[in-house]
Design a protein around this motif. Structure first.
Motif, PDB file in Angstrom:
ATOM      1  N   GLY A  19      25.623  21.191  75.842  1.00 55.90           N
ATOM      2  CA  GLY A  19      26.924  21.385  75.233  1.00 55.90           C
ATOM      3  C   GLY A  19      26.931  20.719  73.881  1.00 55.90           C
ATOM      4  O   GLY A  19      26.584  19.539  73.770  1.00 55.90           O
ATOM      5  N   MET A  20      27.275  21.441  72.835  1.00 53.96           N
ATOM      6  CA  MET A  20      27.208  20.898  71.477  1.00 53.96           C
ATOM      7  C   MET A  20      28.607  20.803  70.882  1.00 53.96           C
ATOM      8  O   MET A  20      29.393  21.748  70.975  1.00 53.96           O
ATOM      9  CB  MET A  20      26.320  21.774  70.592  1.00 53.96           C
ATOM     10  CG  MET A  20      26.050  21.184  69.214  1.00 53.96           C
ATOM     11  SD  MET A  20      24.855  22.164  68.265  1.00 53.96           S
ATOM     12  CE  MET A  20      25.849  23.613  67.891  1.00 53.96           C
ATOM     13  N   SER A  31      21.125  24.102  67.092  1.00 47.01           N
ATOM     14  CA  SER A  31      21.084  25.326  67.902  1.00 47.01           C
ATOM     15  C   SER A  31      19.703  25.948  67.859  1.00 47.01           C
ATOM     16  O   SER A  31      19.161  26.379  68.890  1.00 47.01           O
ATOM     17  CB  SER A  31      22.124  26.329  67.391  1.00 47.01           C
ATOM     18  OG  SER A  31      23.439  25.840  67.509  1.00 47.01           O
ATOM     19  N   GLN A  32      19.132  26.002  66.660  1.00 49.60           N
ATOM     20  CA  GLN A  32      17.777  26.540  66.502  1.00 49.60           C
ATOM     21  C   GLN A  32      16.782  25.763  67.340  1.00 49.60           C
ATOM     22  O   GLN A  32      15.899  26.334  67.991  1.00 49.60           O
ATOM     23  CB  GLN A  32      17.389  26.480  65.022  1.00 49.60           C
ATOM     24  CG  GLN A  32      15.940  26.809  64.705  1.00 49.60           C
ATOM     25  CD  GLN A  32      15.689  28.297  64.589  1.00 49.60           C
ATOM     26  OE1 GLN A  32      16.574  29.104  64.874  1.00 49.60           O
ATOM     27  NE2 GLN A  32      14.490  28.660  64.170  1.00 49.60           N
ATOM     28  N   GLY A  33      16.927  24.436  67.343  1.00 49.11           N
ATOM     29  CA  GLY A  33      16.005  23.605  68.112  1.00 49.11           C
ATOM     30  C   GLY A  33      16.107  23.862  69.598  1.00 49.11           C
ATOM     31  O   GLY A  33      15.088  24.046  70.280  1.00 49.11           O
ATOM     32  N   GLY A  68      23.898  31.890  69.812  1.00 47.56           N
ATOM     33  CA  GLY A  68      23.454  32.118  71.179  1.00 47.56           C
ATOM     34  C   GLY A  68      24.071  31.233  72.231  1.00 47.56           C
ATOM     35  O   GLY A  68      23.510  31.094  73.327  1.00 47.56           O
ATOM     36  N   TRP A  69      25.234  30.646  71.956  1.00 44.31           N
ATOM     37  CA  TRP A  69      25.906  29.820  72.955  1.00 44.31           C
ATOM     38  C   TRP A  69      26.694  30.711  73.908  1.00 44.31           C
ATOM     39  O   TRP A  69      27.362  31.655  73.491  1.00 44.31           O
ATOM     40  CB  TRP A  69      26.828  28.805  72.277  1.00 44.31           C
ATOM     41  CG  TRP A  69      26.050  27.809  71.468  1.00 44.31           C
ATOM     42  CD1 TRP A  69      25.723  27.906  70.148  1.00 44.31           C
ATOM     43  CD2 TRP A  69      25.478  26.587  71.943  1.00 44.31           C
ATOM     44  NE1 TRP A  69      24.975  26.814  69.771  1.00 44.31           N
ATOM     45  CE2 TRP A  69      24.814  25.985  70.843  1.00 44.31           C
ATOM     46  CE3 TRP A  69      25.465  25.935  73.174  1.00 44.31           C
ATOM     47  CZ2 TRP A  69      24.146  24.775  70.944  1.00 44.31           C
ATOM     48  CZ3 TRP A  69      24.805  24.724  73.289  1.00 44.31           C
ATOM     49  CH2 TRP A  69      24.154  24.150  72.176  1.00 44.31           C
ATOM     50  N   ALA A  70      26.665  30.402  75.176  1.00 50.67           N
ATOM     51  CA  ALA A  70      27.297  31.248  76.185  1.00 50.67           C
ATOM     52  C   ALA A  70      28.811  31.162  76.158  1.00 50.67           C
ATOM     53  O   ALA A  70      29.493  32.110  76.557  1.00 50.67           O
ATOM     54  CB  ALA A  70      26.779  30.872  77.576  1.00 50.67           C
ATOM     55  N   ALA A  71      29.368  30.037  75.720  1.00 49.54           N
ATOM     56  CA  ALA A  71      30.814  29.857  75.736  1.00 49.54           C
ATOM     57  C   ALA A  71      31.228  28.994  74.556  1.00 49.54           C
ATOM     58  O   ALA A  71      30.409  28.302  73.944  1.00 49.54           O
ATOM     59  CB  ALA A  71      31.255  29.202  77.049  1.00 49.54           C
TER      60      ALA A  71
END
Length: 409
Positions: A19-20, A31-33, A68-71
């Motif tokens: 979770g970011m 996110s890329q990482g 590409g985060w799901a939520a």
């Protein structure tokens, strides 16, 4: 939970829900990482981009879709409370690092926090206390000094640790950028002390201090410093909180009635220091060096040799072996792309260069391994606190016109 591949009959690694909090420049890099680490390295846990949080609902949903985060969440507390999040990645301005990181640790989550660890020594100390308590419960907490993950820098650390340079004499680090040269660049959060903590000192100098201590394998014990704010007022933005851009272009620069606000952080910091062994160090951090975009350069001199690195040539390391005959000795270029160089086992054939974004892949890899093995991550929150103490000593010295100031250990 471990799963089994139905066709091959092989166990697949358990997932690690990420979770970011925050989704701008650093959020994109992180996110890329996370998105890439499990596809390059054979990891014991598979990172899953579960959710990202930000205050602007439209913007955070767009960031989630792009990266590409799901939520998406608009409250970081809701993100921490999610059952599918086991690790919280803090990519917000420094004024919220302590609150978010401590809450996540107390909720039983692992934590990665961007540098500098906090905006003050007191906040960083509270974070270290929370991290120590969480470690007793099997959680880990790491601060994101990503430049440690440049293969050439990691290899330089190996050479120093092996004694190839002998006793160290000098460490020099400069970190130069130019995105604030234009006095018309607007007043963003990075120029306000209440949000950023400090200016070039915390933004760039934190990296410089961490690298000096990491490569030398020892701590700074005192500093003597000067800081300066060259542009003391900048145009106010109307409802925009952008923090970093290569130029003012692309930002909404509608100044509120043509009014200006005070810049409350430093534009540049220049300081010297002494390491525990007696070696001398020098540092320069500025966002006012015209023509320099992200010029991080360092050199270490020892009794047996020297190392030099330039981030703009980040696949290369310069090494001088002073034990060789003078007639043939000199700096030589090492292309750090071999499979036995740090992190290179997962990438391309020798000679195929890596870039800035790969440091975040390596950071994610190292943190996943620390979680899976139960080992202490590096750099830890305690390492981040040490850097914070150096930054505080720099500011104290600068306030006293460069009076030598010890760094509390």
């Amino acid at each position: 939970m471990e799963q089994r591949d139905s066709e091959a009959g092989e166990a697949t690694p358990p997932t690690l829900g990420i979770g970011m909090v925050g989704y701008a420049f650093m959020g994109a890099a992180h996110s890329q990482g996370w998105r890439t680490a499990g596809r390059v390295f054979d990891l014991p846990m598979r990172p899953v981009l579960a959710a990202v949080a930000g205050r602007d609902a439209t913007a955070v949903r767009a960031a989630a879709a792009q990266h590409g985060w799901a939520a998406a969440e608009t409250d970081w507390r809701a993100l921490i409370a999610r059952d599918d999040v086991q690790l919280v990645d803090v990519c917000t301005p420094g004024d919220s690092h302590a609150e978010i990181a401590v809450a996540a640790l107390e909720a039983g989550k692992h934590v990665l926090c961007e540098k500098p660890l906090a905006n003050s020594v007191a906040e960083a100390e509270a974070m270290v206390v929370a991290a120590a308590a969480a470690a007793d419960r099997g959680q880990v907490a790491m601060v994101g000094f990503n430049y440690r993950r440049v293969p050439a820098i990691a290899y330089a650390r190996r050479l120093v640790a092996e004694g190839r340079l002998g006793a160290l004499r000098h460490v020099r680090v400069t970190y130069l950028q130019d995105w604030l040269v234009d006095p018309g660049f607007p007043l963003t959060w990075r120029l306000e002390r209440e949000h950023a903590g400090s200016g070039a000192l915390g933004d760039l100098g934190a990296h410089a201090v961490d690298l000096a201590q990491y490569l030398a394998g020892e701590l700074l014990v005192g500093v003597s410093a000067l800081t300066e704010t060259f542009v003391r007022e900048r145009p106010l933005l109307a409802g925009v909180s952008a923090g970093l851009s290569g130029s003012a272009a692309g930002l909404s620069r509608s100044a509120a009635g043509g009014t200006y606000g005070a810049v409350t952080v430093d534009d540049a910091a220049l300081f010297t220091g002494r390491l525990a062994s007696g070696a001398l160090a020098s540092f320069e951090a500025t966002r006012m060096a015209a023509g320099r975009k992200n010029a991080l350069r360092l050199e270490i001199n020892g009794e047996k040799g020297s190392l030099a690195f330039d981030l703009e040539r980040l696949n290369e390391l310069s090494f001088h072996d002073h034990t060789e005959p003078a007639a043939s000795a000199g700096f030589r270029r090492i292309l750090v792309t071999e499979p036995d160089h740090p992190y290179l086992e997962g990438w391309w054939p020798p000679g195929h260069a890596l870039g800035y974004e790969h440091t975040f892949v390596h950071q994610a890899r190292d943190l996943v391994l620390a979680i899976a093995t139960g080992s202490g991550p590096a750099p830890s929150f305690a390492d981040g606190l040490q850097v914070q103490r150096v930054l505080a000593a720099v500011e104290e010295s600068a306030q006293k016109n460069a009076v030598y100031t010890p760094v509390p250990l």
